[in-house]
Motif scaffolding. Structure first.
Motif, PDB file in Angstrom:
ATOM      1  N   ASP A  41       0.987  -1.570  -0.046  1.00  0.00           N
ATOM      2  CA  ASP A  41      -0.369   0.036  -0.152  1.00  0.00           C
ATOM      3  C   ASP A  41       1.176   1.939  -0.148  1.00  0.00           C
ATOM      4  OD1 ASP A  41      -1.969   2.141   0.086  1.00  0.00           O
ATOM      5  OD2 ASP A  41      -2.894   0.861   1.836  1.00  0.00           O
ATOM      6  N   PRO A  42       1.120   1.841  -1.252  1.00  0.00           N
ATOM      7  CA  PRO A  42       1.574   3.213  -0.773  1.00  0.00           C
ATOM      8  C   PRO A  42       1.572   4.315   0.143  1.00  0.00           C
ATOM      9  CG  PRO A  42       0.612   2.995  -3.377  1.00  0.00           C
ATOM     10  CD  PRO A  42       0.633   2.338  -2.165  1.00  0.00           C
ATOM     11  N   ARG A  43       0.189   4.056   0.163  1.00  0.00           N
ATOM     12  CA  ARG A  43      -0.895   5.235   1.062  1.00  0.00           C
ATOM     13  C   ARG A  43      -0.904   5.366   2.470  1.00  0.00           C
ATOM     14  NH1 ARG A  43      -6.454   4.647  -0.998  1.00  0.00           N
ATOM     15  NH2 ARG A  43      -5.911   2.285   0.115  1.00  0.00           N
ATOM     16  N   LEU A  44       0.060   4.706   2.852  1.00  0.00           N
ATOM     17  CA  LEU A  44       0.541   3.651   3.905  1.00  0.00           C
ATOM     18  C   LEU A  44       1.197   4.524   4.669  1.00  0.00           C
ATOM     19  CD1 LEU A  44      -0.719   0.506   5.171  1.00  0.00           C
ATOM     20  CD2 LEU A  44      -1.917   2.397   5.787  1.00  0.00           C
ATOM     21  N   HIS A  45       1.794   5.165   5.916  1.00  0.00           N
ATOM     22  CA  HIS A  45       2.963   6.057   6.085  1.00  0.00           C
ATOM     23  C   HIS A  45       3.388   4.924   7.224  1.00  0.00           C
ATOM     24  CE1 HIS A  45       1.461  10.060   6.238  1.00  0.00           C
ATOM     25  NE2 HIS A  45       0.743  10.004   5.884  1.00  0.00           N
ATOM     26  N   TYR A  46       5.108   4.903   7.529  1.00  0.00           N
ATOM     27  CA  TYR A  46       5.717   3.892   7.749  1.00  0.00           C
ATOM     28  C   TYR A  46       6.968   3.899   7.903  1.00  0.00           C
ATOM     29  CZ  TYR A  46       3.531   0.980   3.881  1.00  0.00           C
ATOM     30  OH  TYR A  46       3.178   0.561   2.387  1.00  0.00           O
ATOM     31  N   PRO A  47       7.420   3.412   9.215  1.00  0.00           N
ATOM     32  CA  PRO A  47       8.251   4.010  10.265  1.00  0.00           C
ATOM     33  C   PRO A  47       9.605   3.859   9.848  1.00  0.00           C
ATOM     34  CG  PRO A  47       6.741   2.371  11.317  1.00  0.00           C
ATOM     35  CD  PRO A  47       6.525   2.046  10.213  1.00  0.00           C
ATOM     36  N   LEU A  48      11.190   4.184  10.156  1.00  0.00           N
ATOM     37  CA  LEU A  48      12.159   3.915   9.747  1.00  0.00           C
ATOM     38  C   LEU A  48      12.659   3.987  10.891  1.00  0.00           C
ATOM     39  CD1 LEU A  48      14.321   2.761   7.911  1.00  0.00           C
ATOM     40  CD2 LEU A  48      14.848   4.466   7.399  1.00  0.00           C
ATOM     41  N   PHE A  49      12.650   3.028  12.094  1.00  0.00           N
ATOM     42  CA  PHE A  49      13.954   3.294  13.292  1.00  0.00           C
ATOM     43  C   PHE A  49      15.290   3.214  13.048  1.00  0.00           C
ATOM     44  CE2 PHE A  49       9.207   1.161  13.974  1.00  0.00           C
ATOM     45  CZ  PHE A  49       9.220   1.834  14.526  1.00  0.00           C
ATOM     46  N   ILE A  50      16.411   4.340  13.400  1.00  0.00           N
ATOM     47  CA  ILE A  50      16.732   3.742  14.000  1.00  0.00           C
ATOM     48  C   ILE A  50      17.448   4.611  15.230  1.00  0.00           C
ATOM     49  CG2 ILE A  50      17.336   4.849  11.630  1.00  0.00           C
ATOM     50  CD1 ILE A  50      18.634   7.532  12.861  1.00  0.00           C
ATOM     51  N   ASP A  51      18.975   3.618  15.759  1.00  0.00           N
ATOM     52  CA  ASP A  51      19.366   4.534  16.828  1.00  0.00           C
ATOM     53  C   ASP A  51      20.171   5.669  16.637  1.00  0.00           C
ATOM     54  OD1 ASP A  51      18.147   2.109  17.853  1.00  0.00           O
ATOM     55  OD2 ASP A  51      19.621   0.717  17.680  1.00  0.00           O
ATOM     56  N   PHE A  52      20.232   6.148  18.291  1.00  0.00           N
ATOM     57  CA  PHE A  52      21.155   7.669  17.402  1.00  0.00           C
ATOM     58  C   PHE A  52      22.102   7.083  18.403  1.00  0.00           C
ATOM     59  CE2 PHE A  52      22.532  11.253  19.845  1.00  0.00           C
ATOM     60  CZ  PHE A  52      22.112  12.372  19.189  1.00  0.00           C
ATOM     61  N   ALA A  53      22.137   6.272  18.907  1.00  0.00           N
ATOM     62  CA  ALA A  53      23.990   5.177  19.289  1.00  0.00           C
ATOM     63  C   ALA A  53      24.187   5.517  17.828  1.00  0.00           C
ATOM     64  CB  ALA A  53      24.270   4.556  20.956  1.00  0.00           C
ATOM     65  N   GLU A  54      23.797   4.246  17.333  1.00  0.00           N
ATOM     66  CA  GLU A  54      24.724   3.974  16.113  1.00  0.00           C
ATOM     67  C   GLU A  54      24.655   5.279  14.941  1.00  0.00           C
ATOM     68  OE1 GLU A  54      23.621  -0.164  14.381  1.00  0.00           O
ATOM     69  OE2 GLU A  54      22.814   1.662  13.627  1.00  0.00           O
ATOM     70  N   LEU A  55      23.999   6.165  15.391  1.00  0.00           N
ATOM     71  CA  LEU A  55      24.096   7.371  14.435  1.00  0.00           C
ATOM     72  C   LEU A  55      25.595   7.896  15.022  1.00  0.00           C
ATOM     73  CD1 LEU A  55      23.250   9.481  11.766  1.00  0.00           C
ATOM     74  CD2 LEU A  55      21.815  10.743  13.759  1.00  0.00           C
TER      75      LEU A  55
END
Length: 680
Positions: A41-55
């Protein structure tokens, strides 16, 4: 020329940051990208989880910009995630034909385990100040109010009538998400066109899901005399409806302000609001993640060591419950069985019979009732403690509050404790109509609401643990309802009602005073260190170990009744029904007593680390019920629950009780068979 060079330098800088963001997402989170690309479904909102410590390890410069200017750089990170999808899509060529680049991807930053968990960026809610604005802020609290999910306009696109340039306009949070039409041309050309007439491009508006919740700081972390503070949190898109009232949450977001609603005779102020970027529930952390495999191995080894004397092993666990209170074996056993509970039964029609048990302690002052309430709250992953005098029916169930022109429900104690424990001290101080409101919550485990046009049913799958003083001097010759001023319907909902009478026994007073003085001499040091947790055999179990054990047996075992256990429970129930009319226990000997016996027997089987309810569990359940009877039908030797101590040889003590109970039950069954049946 100088200004032109400055512009180029900034542009190069922005390109570097964009490239850094794209490469970070591709290197560390390609699995999440592939999952998003392959979603249908292209209309949904998708989360992309990142770790601040890794960044922070990979690119400290980007991490610093996200912390210092999250309002500017988090939207850029979202756009970088969309670009990264394009790169990841090339790697997937030849794969699924449904793979597409999604336009609604939101980067969610988890600060767990990073330097942002310091007090400056992770303050308590009561310490949030103006200096925390426009940085990546993290707050911890309990959700006390959950608003309705609304739709808000997220952006519009206008076209300048003079230069024909298009530009985006975003809503202002301060003015209640109102999008103000532009007053001048916002084109990014080197020369401004000074146009003042603009045309809204139709179908350019983008809409977002929007929800407001209110979180309150945890009362356990407050100082003396401090009042718990609360703050509003705005959830958008994929974050809506991820939490409900009563959840413990850690919210990472941006602190901003919002004008309070314009109401008559009310001063209009800027109210602090956190726009959430990441929400993490901590309820599950206590119960699921905290039980490692080595702890489960210790539990199994512990029961292997007590294979020949299982009741002695059970008593070792029970001694860890409220160790500062001497003796009171019956109360500690009842607390353990109540917290563990039975198995919820659902029949073919979909009707449910609750698995949670309820416990009421009736006792003279100074018998340790409140101590057990406070300790039980420590053993539960969700617990709410309240007193009868400070509780109204709305405070216990749910309150309808008007907020910004609309009505919404604010959860009370029983709803906040859903899936956990609700402790009500001074139960007798509650008004009669307030007590009546918890009848449905205790038996049907729901609360039906019809307030201010809001008609709904809320879940209250909670254990109710009450404590009350008797009305004046306790009279053993009177029924329990007379001694406690509690109605029969309410008493019948409690699985166990224990009466703790201070009979001024000299021998008991001597033993208790010696124990209290020994505790004082030792400085109140409990055996809750790592050695006690490591060597479980014959040591007092620590609170974390007890909490792990209770959560593990509740989730792992689903005991079923054997034929012997069924026969014992059925015979005892019939005997109680026959003798109820003459001994003042008619209020408690209802069908609910039979369900209570089954629940307590299942809880004891779980406590004993078994998946089968044996005769031992059934007789222990009978002993608990007998302790809660004012005049016992079978076991006259149980006596006062206050003076029940741990037996030196529990298996031998149990054998004596088992023989007595089985003899009485067999005599009753023989009489019943020989008597002619009246079928009128």
């Amino acid at each position: 020329m100088r200004s032109s060079g400055t512009t180029v330098a900034v542009a190069v800088d922005d390109n570097d940051i964009r490239r850094g963001m794209v490469s970070f997402v591709l290197n560390y989170h390609s699995d999440q990208l592939h999952s998003i690309i392959l979603s249908p479904d292209p209309r949904l909102h998708y989360p992309l989880f990142i770790d601040f410590a890794e960044l922070l390890d990979d690119n400290p410069r980007i991490a610093q910009l996200i912390f210092c200017k999250p309002s500017d750089y988090l939207p850029r990170f979202d756009r970088a995630a969309i670009l990264a999808q394009g790169h990841a899509l090339k790697d997937l060529e030849g794969g699924s034909s449904a793979a597409t680049v999604k336009d609604y991807v939101h980067v969610r930053v988890n600060v767990s385990g990073s330097p942002l968990e310091c007090p400056e960026t992770f303050p308590s809610i009561g310490r949030v100040r103006v200096r925390h604005r426009n940085i990546l802020l993290t707050l911890k609290g309990t959700v006390i109010r959950s608003g309705a999910v609304k739709t808000v306009e997220g952006e519009r696109v206008y076209e300048c009538s003079k230069c024909k340039n298009t530009f985006q306009v975003f809503p202002e949070m301060e003015n209640g998400n109102y999008i103000k039409p532009p007053s001048s041309c916002l084109s990014e050309k080197s020369t401004s066109c000074e146009g003042t007439r603009f045309r809204l491009i139709e179908t350019s508006s983008k809409f977002h899901d929007y929800q407001e919740i209110k979180i309150q700081e945890s009362t356990q972390l407050l100082g003396v005399g401090a009042i718990p503070r609360s703050i509003r949190v705005v959830l958008k898109n994929d974050l809506v409806d991820v939490v409900k009232a009563g959840d413990d949450v850690i919210v990472t977001g941006i602190l901003t302000a919002k004008w309070s609603p314009d109401l008559k005779d009310v001063r209009c102020d800027l109210e602090p609001v956190v726009v959430a970027n990441h929400v993490r529930r901590t309820n599950e952390l206590k119960s699921e993640i905290d039980i490692p495999d080595d702890a489960i191995m210790k539990f199994k080894q512990f029961w292997e060591g007590y294979k020949d004397a299982p009741l002695r092993g059970r008593n070792v666990i029970l001694k860890g419950i409220c160790p500062q209170v001497f003796g009171l074996f019956t109360v500690k056993l009842s607390v353990a069985l109540t917290l563990i509970g039975g198995v919820q039964h659902v029949d073919a029609s979909g009707s449910k019979v609750r698995g949670e048990s309820h416990l009421l302690l009736v006792g003279d002052p100074g018998t340790g009732k409140s101590q057990f309430l406070k300790f039980s709250a420590k053993l539960s992953n969700r617990a709410v403690i309240t007193t009868g005098l400070g509780s109204t029916s709305a405070g216990l169930t749910v309150t309808a509050v008007k907020d910004g022109g609309e009505w919404m429900l604010e959860a009370g104690a029983l709803v906040l404790a859903d899936g956990g424990l609700c402790c009500i001290d001074e139960f007798d101080s509650m008004r009669e109509h307030d007590r009546a409101t918890i009848h449905e919550a205790m038996e049907q485990q729901t609360i039906s609401i019809a307030k201010a046009g809001l008609v709904t049913t809320l879940c209250t799958r909670t254990i109710v643990f009450g404590a009350t003083n008797p009305k004046g001097q306790y009279d053993p010759n009177q029924p329990l309802s007379v001694n406690t001023t509690l109605s029969g319907p309410l008493l019948s909902r409690f699985d166990i009602v224990l009466v703790l009478l201070d009979t001024k026994n000299p021998e008991w007073d001597k033993v208790v005073s010696s124990h209290i003085l020994a505790e004082e001499g030792r400085g109140g040091m409990a055996m809750d260190n790592e050695e006690a947790a490591a060597g479980l055999k014959d040591t007092c179990w620590s609170v974390p170990m007890l909490r792990r054990y209770i959560h593990f047996v509740k989730g792992y075992f689903r005991p079923v009744l054997t034929k012997e256990a069924e026969r014992v429970i059925s015979s005892y129930y019939q005997l109680q029904r026959r003798s109820a009319t003459g001994n003042g226990n008619a209020a408690r000997t209802t069908v609910r007593m039979l369900e209570s016996l089954i629940r307590l027997a299942q809880a004891h089987a779980r406590l004993m680390f078994r998946d089968e309810v044996t005769q031992l569990d059934a007789i222990t359940a009978i002993l608990c019920i007998e302790s809660s009877m004012t005049t016992s039908a079978i076991v006259d030797s149980v006596g006062n629950a206050l003076h029940s101590n741990f037996a030196d040889n529990p298996d031998q003590e149990y054998a004596k009780h088992e023989k007595l109970i089985l003899e009485k039950l067999s005599v009753y069954m023989t009489e019943r068979i020989t008597q002619p049946q009246d079928h009128r």
